[in-house]
Design a protein around this motif. Structure first.
Motif, PDB file in Angstrom:
ATOM      1  N   ALA A 456      71.250 -12.222   2.495  1.00 53.69           N
ATOM      2  CA  ALA A 456      72.287 -11.202   2.282  1.00 53.69           C
ATOM      3  C   ALA A 456      72.716 -10.566   3.598  1.00 53.69           C
ATOM      4  O   ALA A 456      73.856 -10.125   3.734  1.00 53.69           O
ATOM      5  N   GLN A 457      71.842 -10.499   4.589  1.00 54.56           N
ATOM      6  CA  GLN A 457      72.176  -9.919   5.889  1.00 54.56           C
ATOM      7  C   GLN A 457      71.355 -10.637   6.949  1.00 54.56           C
ATOM      8  O   GLN A 457      70.284 -11.176   6.671  1.00 54.56           O
ATOM      9  N   PRO A 458      71.862 -10.648   8.188  1.00 58.86           N
ATOM     10  CA  PRO A 458      71.171 -11.421   9.230  1.00 58.86           C
ATOM     11  C   PRO A 458      69.898 -10.768   9.731  1.00 58.86           C
ATOM     12  O   PRO A 458      69.089 -11.416  10.384  1.00 58.86           O
ATOM     13  N   PHE A 475      57.346  -6.370   2.532  1.00 57.49           N
ATOM     14  CA  PHE A 475      58.775  -6.632   2.304  1.00 57.49           C
ATOM     15  C   PHE A 475      58.896  -7.935   1.514  1.00 57.49           C
ATOM     16  O   PHE A 475      57.967  -8.761   1.499  1.00 57.49           O
ATOM     17  N   THR A 476      60.045  -8.090   0.846  1.00 58.73           N
ATOM     18  CA  THR A 476      60.347  -9.324   0.125  1.00 58.73           C
ATOM     19  C   THR A 476      61.708  -9.839   0.572  1.00 58.73           C
ATOM     20  O   THR A 476      62.705  -9.127   0.459  1.00 58.73           O
ATOM     21  N   LEU A 477      61.723 -11.046   1.095  1.00 59.79           N
ATOM     22  CA  LEU A 477      62.969 -11.684   1.518  1.00 59.79           C
ATOM     23  C   LEU A 477      63.482 -12.572   0.385  1.00 59.79           C
ATOM     24  O   LEU A 477      62.692 -13.153  -0.384  1.00 59.79           O
ATOM     25  N   SER A 547      68.247 -21.771   7.116  1.00 56.74           N
ATOM     26  CA  SER A 547      68.786 -20.684   7.935  1.00 56.74           C
ATOM     27  C   SER A 547      67.654 -19.711   8.224  1.00 56.74           C
ATOM     28  O   SER A 547      66.641 -19.686   7.529  1.00 56.74           O
ATOM     29  N   ASN A 548      67.846 -18.928   9.261  1.00 54.93           N
ATOM     30  CA  ASN A 548      66.831 -17.968   9.693  1.00 54.93           C
ATOM     31  C   ASN A 548      67.329 -16.545   9.525  1.00 54.93           C
ATOM     32  O   ASN A 548      68.534 -16.277   9.548  1.00 54.93           O
TER      33      ASN A 548
END
Length: 809
Positions: A456-458, A475-477, A547-548
């Motif tokens: 959702a955001q870099p 945290f949860t990515l 993607s990172n």
């Protein structure tokens, strides 16, 4: 209160009795003190004996005592110093309820002669009770027909405190339908209502969940909340709706009686009887039509009950009405168009073969999807068949031979836009009227891994308190992949890199499936303020795409470091005590020693204060310690009665929660003035070598300061010239975050351990000292330590920079 005196055996003479009575009347005043509720045992309330003018030595002989009519165990007086203190827990709500005024009345009694004093101790309220709602949830039932502006009463909260601590404000969770209306009945009592701002629609939203929060006015403020469950009741506000406005039907004139013409389908969004539908012919339907067709009132089926004659009637237009059973009822209409076809014995036939499904979304244009063959047993124009396709994109029909067609791809596919197509192939003959047939083809688009997982955001920022438990979730990515099945199954991994001398995987881990980030070990802010790393998200497609995302973990400070005492060289004896010689001739206010300490924490956790714990040796009350500087000074002139050796204990505390402390021992030797001068001469001779070493350091400091000043002026001139000659542009990076080194109210120093040091002054009078700080100094050393330990300036490991920041304060 009337008083009388009678003489008797052993009674004092009348004048003496009157004198004692007058003295008692003059002294029987009333003292007022205040104490907060929930104060700890031993909390100071007041100096009762001193305020009443009683000598401490007289308290025991005169049978000094305190009496209370009720709850006498709450307060007690120390007979040694005459101080009134808290003896047991005081709960203002238990003692006085919701009364605005709350106090404890004490009677202080002394004998010989008898005196009675009244002491009133006011118990002040503290904010120790949060707002409480009557229940965990409140249910509200509202018909969907209620108009905007309607109000619905709800119950508020109650707070056992008083005054500002019981003044409640309310907030309602954000929503589109309701706002909170608060009406103040008096200073503390309020009535709450929900005001409808937008019309409700049960068919759109049948239930709402809101959170009502009450916040009191105390400091710190306390909160209470209740769940509001709002149920929207149905009203008959939806008419039946046909799935088609016009139903078109073609019937051969030879169609048999009882044939189903069409099935009407109407739906009603209401529930219960409001959604039950009955079907009937409209009032405009002719008698001839009613003789040919009939309608089932419950199912909506229209069937043929008479013989059709193409030559008499080529079509029928039937008006059908659908009515619900609500009160009042609502209705809707549709039309059924029945076209009668002339006798054409055979209709075209369609056959779809060689289906190549599903179709990959990267298939090239022109790919053959299916083969279609058509036939008609009629002859002539009635047997000439043409095929059409709907919709026309992204496919088309290509005629390959007579009565043979190929269904081919006409434009590029994108499964993420459309995952399946419903195609209709229609075959129509050339008869008059023509007969036609149709077949449906479901074309499913197969996924290709053409979308990488996307965050959702870099970059994400996370704040974690230091000393966290190992393995805690921080945290949860979550990354989303627009593809399907395996191509959309995302796995997460940590992008390895070095953080100092350690790998980032020794600090954190990432769960491959859930994207949860865990701290593997307790984080130490004094060691690591910012942990920045990247997490990679990859799908399971072939080839895989990824993607990172960058995750910044800021470590928040906790008070986990106690103050550390800074003792001069040679102070290791006697348990690290600070020893000083004090002439007996010094007066009040003379500084005899100074206790220095630092704290590795930051902010309030590193703000130190000093407190004198005890004095041994007989000089009671002769010394004091400054609250923030640690300077030990005399409170009075010393005399011969004071013991020659004084042992002081100084408690050094920080301002963390809970506070941490260290104890320093100060040994003072009281000597005559001549002895003090001799000792001072010996100390001066011993310090000559240290001064010589400091002189070399000072020379280097002066040279470095001059060089830095010149470089700073030159840099400012160049910067000004560049700013004037070039248009302003946003910089790619800014200055590093400073390390904040702050003095206390009277000049003691502590470090916040940030990335660049600067000096700021706290409360208290300004000091006329010139302080020079090197950016590479350890945060636990101030300039005084640097000068006292000159070897630290020459140590290569300190990495001393020739740049200094100068502050005059």
């Amino acid at each position: 209160m009337p008083c009388s005196w009678r003489g008797g055996p052993g009674a004092p003479p009348l004048p003496l009795a009157l004198l004692l009575l007058a003295a008692w009347a003059a002294a029987s005043g009333q003292l007022h003190y205040s104490v907060p509720e929930e104060a700890k045992h031993g909390t100071f309330v007041g100096r009762v004996a001193q305020d009443l003018g009683l000598e401490l030595a007289e308290l025991v002989p005169r049978l000094f005592r305190v009496a209370s009519r009720s709850r006498g165990d709450l307060l007690e007086v120390n007979l040694q110093n005459g101080i009134l203190f808290v003896n047991s827990r005081i709960d203002r709500e238990e003692l006085c309820g919701r009364s605005a005024e709350c106090g404890i009345h004490l009677e202080v009694i002394v004998d010989r002669p008898l005196q009675v004093f009244h002491v009133e101790v006011e118990v002040k309220d503290v904010n120790d009770n949060p707002p409480v709602f009557p229940g965990r949830e409140q249910r509200v039932f509202i018909p969907e027909s209620r108009l905007p502006g309607s109000r619905f009463r709800i119950e508020g909260a109650a707070d056992a405190d008083i005054g500002a601590n019981a003044f409640l404000t309310y907030t309602l969770s954000p929503n589109d339908y309701f706002s909170l209306d608060v009406q103040a009945n008096d200073e503390l009592s309020k009535s709450l209502s929900l005001e409808l701002r937008k019309s409700l629609d049960r068919e759109e939203k049948s239930e709402l969940h809101l959170l009502l929060t009450a916040i009191d006015g105390g400091k710190p403020e306390l909160k209470g909340s209740v769940q509001l469950l709002i149920t929207v009741l149905d009203a008959n506000d939806n008419a039946p709706l046909f799935d088609q406005a016009v139903y078109r039907v073609h019937l051969l004139e030879t169609t048999a009686n009882g044939t189903l013409v069409t099935t009407l389908n109407a739906s009603d969004a209401d529930e219960g009887v409001n959604g039950e539908i009955t079907y009937s012919f409209g009032s405009g339907v002719s008698l001839n039509t009613q003789e040919k067709f009939k309608i089932d009132s419950n199912s909506g089926e229209i069937r043929l009950i008479g013989r059709l004659d193409y030559e008499k009637t080529k079509s029928y237009e039937i008006s059908v009405k659908a009515v619900d059973k609500g009160s009042p009822s609502m209705s809707n209409h549709c039309k059924v168009l029945v076209k009668v076809l002339d006798v054409n014995d055979n209709v075209p036939e369609l056959e779809i073969t060689s289906l190549s499904l599903p179709v990959r979304e990267d298939s090239p244009v022109g790919t053959v999807i299916a083969l279609i063959s058509v036939s008609d047993r009629d002859s002539g124009a009635n047997g000439q068949v043409t095929c059409t396709l709907t919709p026309h994109v992204p496919f088309k029909l290509v005629s390959t031979f007579k009565n043979y067609y190929s269904l081919v791809l006409d434009s590029a596919l994108d499964r993420e836009s459309v995952s399946a197509y419903e195609l209709v192939v229609t075959a129509r003959d050339g008869g008059s009227p023509p007969l036609w047939a149709s077949a449906s083809v479901s074309v499913e688009v197969a996924d290709v891994n053409d979308n990488a997982p996307a965050f959702a955001q870099p970059e994400y920022t996370v704040f974690v308190k230091e000393n966290n438990p190992p393995g805690c979730h921080i945290f949860t990515l979550s990354a989303r992949d627009a593809d399907a099945q395996e191509n959309a199954r995302v796995s997460y991994s940590l992008v390895e890199r070095r953080v100092g001398e350690r790998a980032v995987s020794s600090y954190v881990s990432v769960h491959a499936e859930s994207g949860k980030v865990y701290a593997l070990q307790p984080l130490d802010r004094e060691e690591l303020e910012l942990l920045q790393f990247q997490v990679s998200a990859r799908d399971a497609g072939f080839p895989p795409l990824g993607s990172n995302v960058t995750l910044q973990v800021f470590v928040l400070d906790e008070n986990d470091n106690a103050p550390r005492l800074l003792l001069p060289p040679g102070a290791g004896g006697a348990g690290g005590a600070l020893s000083e010689l004090v002439p007996r001739s010094v007066g009040a206010g003379h500084v005899v020693a100074k206790v220095r300490a630092v704290d590795a924490d930051a902010g309030y956790n590193a703000w130190l204060s000093y407190e004198l714990q005890a004095a041994a040796g007989g000089a009671r009350g002769a010394f004091r310690v400054a609250l923030y500087t640690g300077e030990v000074s005399t409170t009075r002139a010393l005399d011969e009665a004071d013991a020659p050796r004084q042992r002081l204990l100084v408690l050094v505390k920080d301002h963390g929660e809970p506070a941490l402390a260290a104890t320093a021992t100060v040994l003072l030797s009281l000597v005559e003035s001549g002895q003090a001068l001799k000792a001072s001469s010996r100390a001066s001779a011993g310090a000559a070598g240290a001064e010589a070493a400091l002189l070399d350091v000072n020379v280097y400091l002066i040279v470095a300061i001059c060089a830095v000043s010149s470089l700073l002026v030159l840099t400012l001139l160049l910067y000004t010239a560049l700013r004037c000659s070039a248009p302003p542009a946003g910089g790619a990076c800014g200055p590093a975050k400073p390390t904040l080194v702050c003095p206390s109210a009277a000049g003691s120093w502590s470090s916040s351990q940030q990335r660049r040091q600067r000096v700021c002054s706290g409360e208290g009078p300004p000091k006329a000292d010139l302080m020079a700080f090197s950016p590479s100094l350890p945060p636990s050393l101030n300039l005084a330590e640097r000068l006292e330990h000159p070897q630290a300036n020459s140590d290569p490991s300190n990495n001393v920079s020739p740049i200094f920041e100068l502050w005059l304060f």
